[in-house]
Design a protein around this motif. Sequence first.
Motif, PDB file in Angstrom:
ATOM      1  N   MET A   1      35.307  17.039  53.779  1.00 50.56           N
ATOM      2  CA  MET A   1      36.615  17.196  53.342  1.00 50.56           C
ATOM      3  C   MET A   1      37.299  17.954  54.436  1.00 50.56           C
ATOM      4  O   MET A   1      38.612  17.447  54.673  1.00 50.56           O
ATOM      5  CB  MET A   1      36.590  18.013  52.094  1.00 50.56           C
ATOM      6  CG  MET A   1      38.038  18.133  51.424  1.00 50.56           C
ATOM      7  SD  MET A   1      37.903  19.137  49.849  1.00 50.56           S
ATOM      8  CE  MET A   1      37.631  20.900  50.553  1.00 50.56           C
ATOM      9  N   TYR A   2      36.713  18.976  55.040  1.00 53.25           N
ATOM     10  CA  TYR A   2      37.608  19.630  55.947  1.00 53.25           C
ATOM     11  C   TYR A   2      37.828  18.649  57.194  1.00 53.25           C
ATOM     12  O   TYR A   2      39.220  18.745  57.540  1.00 53.25           O
ATOM     13  CB  TYR A   2      36.831  20.915  56.677  1.00 53.25           C
ATOM     14  CG  TYR A   2      35.969  21.801  55.488  1.00 53.25           C
ATOM     15  CD1 TYR A   2      36.766  21.818  54.289  1.00 53.25           C
ATOM     16  CD2 TYR A   2      34.712  22.272  55.807  1.00 53.25           C
ATOM     17  CE1 TYR A   2      36.087  22.754  53.438  1.00 53.25           C
ATOM     18  CE2 TYR A   2      34.292  23.264  54.891  1.00 53.25           C
ATOM     19  CZ  TYR A   2      34.773  23.160  53.705  1.00 53.25           C
ATOM     20  OH  TYR A   2      34.311  24.200  52.770  1.00 53.25           O
TER      21      TYR A   2
ATOM     22  N   GLU B   1      37.739  29.103  47.734  1.00 55.93           N
ATOM     23  CA  GLU B   1      36.216  29.559  47.661  1.00 55.93           C
ATOM     24  C   GLU B   1      35.382  29.515  48.980  1.00 55.93           C
ATOM     25  O   GLU B   1      34.624  30.270  49.125  1.00 55.93           O
ATOM     26  CB  GLU B   1      35.546  28.803  46.473  1.00 55.93           C
ATOM     27  CG  GLU B   1      34.310  29.580  46.277  1.00 55.93           C
ATOM     28  CD  GLU B   1      33.983  29.220  44.685  1.00 55.93           C
ATOM     29  OE1 GLU B   1      32.802  28.857  44.433  1.00 55.93           O
ATOM     30  OE2 GLU B   1      34.604  29.779  44.038  1.00 55.93           O
ATOM     31  N   LYS B   2      35.754  28.467  49.769  1.00 55.75           N
ATOM     32  CA  LYS B   2      34.772  28.305  50.954  1.00 55.75           C
ATOM     33  C   LYS B   2      35.540  28.716  52.464  1.00 55.75           C
ATOM     34  O   LYS B   2      35.035  28.018  53.369  1.00 55.75           O
ATOM     35  CB  LYS B   2      34.416  26.682  50.929  1.00 55.75           C
ATOM     36  CG  LYS B   2      33.925  26.179  49.558  1.00 55.75           C
ATOM     37  CD  LYS B   2      32.249  26.947  49.236  1.00 55.75           C
ATOM     38  CE  LYS B   2      32.070  26.270  47.730  1.00 55.75           C
ATOM     39  NZ  LYS B   2      31.880  24.917  47.887  1.00 55.75           N
TER      40      LYS B   2
ATOM     41  N   GLU C   1      47.292  21.975  52.697  1.00 54.04           N
ATOM     42  CA  GLU C   1      46.575  21.308  51.570  1.00 54.04           C
ATOM     43  C   GLU C   1      46.330  22.436  50.504  1.00 54.04           C
ATOM     44  O   GLU C   1      46.087  21.797  49.419  1.00 54.04           O
ATOM     45  CB  GLU C   1      45.184  20.853  52.001  1.00 54.04           C
ATOM     46  CG  GLU C   1      45.269  19.721  53.074  1.00 54.04           C
ATOM     47  CD  GLU C   1      46.129  18.434  52.644  1.00 54.04           C
ATOM     48  OE1 GLU C   1      45.999  18.267  51.334  1.00 54.04           O
ATOM     49  OE2 GLU C   1      46.590  17.891  53.520  1.00 54.04           O
ATOM     50  N   LYS C   2      46.258  23.404  50.762  1.00 55.47           N
ATOM     51  CA  LYS C   2      46.161  24.377  49.577  1.00 55.47           C
ATOM     52  C   LYS C   2      47.069  24.560  48.920  1.00 55.47           C
ATOM     53  O   LYS C   2      46.815  24.611  47.741  1.00 55.47           O
ATOM     54  CB  LYS C   2      45.545  25.842  50.323  1.00 55.47           C
ATOM     55  CG  LYS C   2      45.088  26.845  49.112  1.00 55.47           C
ATOM     56  CD  LYS C   2      44.607  28.037  49.912  1.00 55.47           C
ATOM     57  CE  LYS C   2      45.581  28.990  50.352  1.00 55.47           C
ATOM     58  NZ  LYS C   2      45.294  30.251  51.101  1.00 55.47           N
TER      59      LYS C   2
ATOM     60  N   LYS D   1      31.900  25.570  37.684  1.00 57.17           N
ATOM     61  CA  LYS D   1      32.296  26.873  37.506  1.00 57.17           C
ATOM     62  C   LYS D   1      32.682  27.355  39.149  1.00 57.17           C
ATOM     63  O   LYS D   1      32.002  26.987  40.138  1.00 57.17           O
ATOM     64  CB  LYS D   1      31.071  27.797  37.416  1.00 57.17           C
ATOM     65  CG  LYS D   1      31.178  29.305  37.377  1.00 57.17           C
ATOM     66  CD  LYS D   1      29.988  29.948  36.778  1.00 57.17           C
ATOM     67  CE  LYS D   1      30.330  31.505  36.929  1.00 57.17           C
ATOM     68  NZ  LYS D   1      29.240  32.420  36.879  1.00 57.17           N
ATOM     69  N   TYR D   2      33.936  27.956  39.113  1.00 53.87           N
ATOM     70  CA  TYR D   2      34.024  28.763  40.575  1.00 53.87           C
ATOM     71  C   TYR D   2      33.873  30.042  40.160  1.00 53.87           C
ATOM     72  O   TYR D   2      34.132  30.693  38.997  1.00 53.87           O
ATOM     73  CB  TYR D   2      35.658  28.113  40.835  1.00 53.87           C
ATOM     74  CG  TYR D   2      35.599  26.908  41.280  1.00 53.87           C
ATOM     75  CD1 TYR D   2      35.396  26.598  42.720  1.00 53.87           C
ATOM     76  CD2 TYR D   2      36.153  25.727  40.546  1.00 53.87           C
ATOM     77  CE1 TYR D   2      35.493  25.192  43.374  1.00 53.87           C
ATOM     78  CE2 TYR D   2      36.042  24.439  41.264  1.00 53.87           C
ATOM     79  CZ  TYR D   2      35.860  24.115  42.356  1.00 53.87           C
ATOM     80  OH  TYR D   2      35.916  22.893  42.984  1.00 53.87           O
ATOM     81  N   LYS D   3      33.949  30.838  41.429  1.00 58.72           N
ATOM     82  CA  LYS D   3      33.978  32.376  41.317  1.00 58.72           C
ATOM     83  C   LYS D   3      35.397  32.858  40.599  1.00 58.72           C
ATOM     84  O   LYS D   3      36.389  32.236  40.732  1.00 58.72           O
ATOM     85  CB  LYS D   3      33.968  33.041  42.904  1.00 58.72           C
ATOM     86  CG  LYS D   3      32.555  32.778  43.341  1.00 58.72           C
ATOM     87  CD  LYS D   3      32.306  33.189  44.789  1.00 58.72           C
ATOM     88  CE  LYS D   3      31.202  32.927  45.206  1.00 58.72           C
ATOM     89  NZ  LYS D   3      31.003  33.313  46.638  1.00 58.72           N
ATOM     90  N   TYR D   4      35.125  34.103  39.706  1.00 61.11           N
ATOM     91  CA  TYR D   4      36.520  34.647  39.381  1.00 61.11           C
ATOM     92  C   TYR D   4      37.261  35.157  40.467  1.00 61.11           C
ATOM     93  O   TYR D   4      38.550  34.941  40.162  1.00 61.11           O
ATOM     94  CB  TYR D   4      36.062  35.785  38.503  1.00 61.11           C
ATOM     95  CG  TYR D   4      37.284  36.430  37.859  1.00 61.11           C
ATOM     96  CD1 TYR D   4      37.935  35.851  36.639  1.00 61.11           C
ATOM     97  CD2 TYR D   4      37.839  37.532  38.336  1.00 61.11           C
ATOM     98  CE1 TYR D   4      38.749  36.287  36.205  1.00 61.11           C
ATOM     99  CE2 TYR D   4      38.973  38.012  37.765  1.00 61.11           C
ATOM    100  CZ  TYR D   4      39.377  37.420  36.649  1.00 61.11           C
ATOM    101  OH  TYR D   4      40.809  38.062  36.059  1.00 61.11           O
TER     102      TYR D   4
END
Length: 215
Positions: A89-90, A144-145, A160-161, A181-184
């Motif tokens: 994706m990157y 997240e990454k 893109e974000k 699930k993603y991190k809070y």
Amino acid sequence: MNYTKTLREFCIQNQGRLFDVQYEQNHRFSLIPYKTLLKILNRLEDEQIVSSIAKGVYIVNSDQQIDIDNSIKDYYVDHFSGMMVGKAMYNYYDIGDQDDDTIQIYTNKIVSKSKSINKYHLIKFSTYFYDEVVSLVTTLELIEKVGFIIDIDYIRYHEEKVSGVKSYSDEIFKEIATHHKYKYSTIATLDEMLHRFSIENNAIRIYKENYINEL
């Protein structure tokens, strides 16, 4: 029903395509017991109608040359079935420059939590990947990454974000949060961006409804 005849005819009609045994048994051939389906596929492999490319995954042979990479993408990614994430994706968005030694795919076409086929690592994500879902998942993945992206181009990264943030709706986010699930901290960052662009949302509430016991 003649199970062998039915499956043989299906394969002849779908040359060059993949056949994921668990998925196909759940969605198209539920009348055929799983072990029986495996036995038939072994028989069809002896007849050179199909070839095994991974445990529980076959390619339907064809008179034409088959590009396995295209067949994997067609089955697990195209037709709203999934999306490539991670390094692939990157690179696709020119955000980072990384080797594609392993290609990660989120897909709704596997039954187990994950599986690997050659260089492809498939991760179960049970949603339909229409454009708005792909856009918002892309944003969540980038948030997240970010620490794992090598040689990051921050201009393309932010473009893109932000693109995904502007496609936000509570309905789309709920569909995503329910199945992955993603991190809070990721959701808190998303919420901050949504407020910055004056986009009304219930992202925090929706996340808490799904993962209240894990916060």
